[in-house]
Design a protein around this motif. Structure first.
Motif, mmCIF file in Angstrom:
data_model
loop_
_atom_site.group_PDB
_atom_site.id
_atom_site.type_symbol
_atom_site.label_atom_id
_atom_site.label_comp_id
_atom_site.label_asym_id
_atom_site.label_seq_id
_atom_site.Cartn_x
_atom_site.Cartn_y
_atom_site.Cartn_z
ATOM 1 N N LEU A 185 0.831 -1.200 0.000
ATOM 2 C CA LEU A 185 0.000 0.000 0.000
ATOM 3 C C LEU A 185 0.869 1.256 0.000
ATOM 4 C CD1 LEU A 185 -2.792 1.337 0.231
ATOM 5 C CD2 LEU A 185 -2.560 1.158 2.710
ATOM 6 N N ALA A 186 1.938 1.250 0.800
ATOM 7 C CA ALA A 186 2.841 2.402 0.853
ATOM 8 C C ALA A 186 3.514 2.626 -0.493
ATOM 9 C CB ALA A 186 3.885 2.194 1.944
ATOM 10 N N ILE A 240 1.643 6.525 -6.951
ATOM 11 C CA ILE A 240 0.554 7.396 -7.393
ATOM 12 C C ILE A 240 0.930 8.862 -7.181
ATOM 13 C CG2 ILE A 240 -1.818 8.112 -6.861
ATOM 14 C CD1 ILE A 240 -2.412 5.140 -6.286
ATOM 15 N N GLY A 241 1.553 9.170 -6.060
ATOM 16 C CA GLY A 241 1.981 10.543 -5.792
ATOM 17 C C GLY A 241 2.999 11.042 -6.797
ATOM 18 N N LEU A 243 0.940 4.074 -2.945
ATOM 19 C CA LEU A 243 0.656 5.488 -2.686
ATOM 20 C C LEU A 243 1.810 6.381 -3.126
ATOM 21 C CD1 LEU A 243 -1.137 5.335 0.778
ATOM 22 C CD2 LEU A 243 -2.143 5.835 -1.443
#
Length: 86
Positions: free
Chosen positions: A5-6, A12-13, A9
């Motif tokens: 998940l990290a 995506i950032g 994210l």
């Protein structure tokens, strides 16, 4: 599981950052005469923020927004504390 998940994210950032930097934006500024500019109403703008340098908060801004920013900072610090130590 949280590692994936990290990583997602972060990816995506980075994608959104690159997309935002490479996107072309066209701004159309209408021509104003001085008479029209003087007749326009003035709006009150309020802003505030908090800079954390270690445990020391530096608060700036107008009184209402600075208090709101400080409250949000305290809430976020409590959430981080709960996630980190629990």
């Amino acid at each position: 599981m949280l590692e994936y998940l990290a990583i997602a994210l972060i990816a995506i950032g980075i994608f959104l950052l690159v997309k935002g930097l490479t996107e072309r934006v066209e701004i159309q500024i209408p021509e104003y005469r001085e008479e029209e500019f003087e007749e326009r109403e003035r709006r009150k703008v309020e802003a505030g923020g908090v800079v954390l340098i270690g445990p020391i908060p530096i608060v700036f801004g107008s009184s209402r927004m600075a208090v709101l920013a400080l409250i949000l900072t305290i809430v976020l610090m409590l959430i981080v504390f709960l996630l980190f130590y629990v």
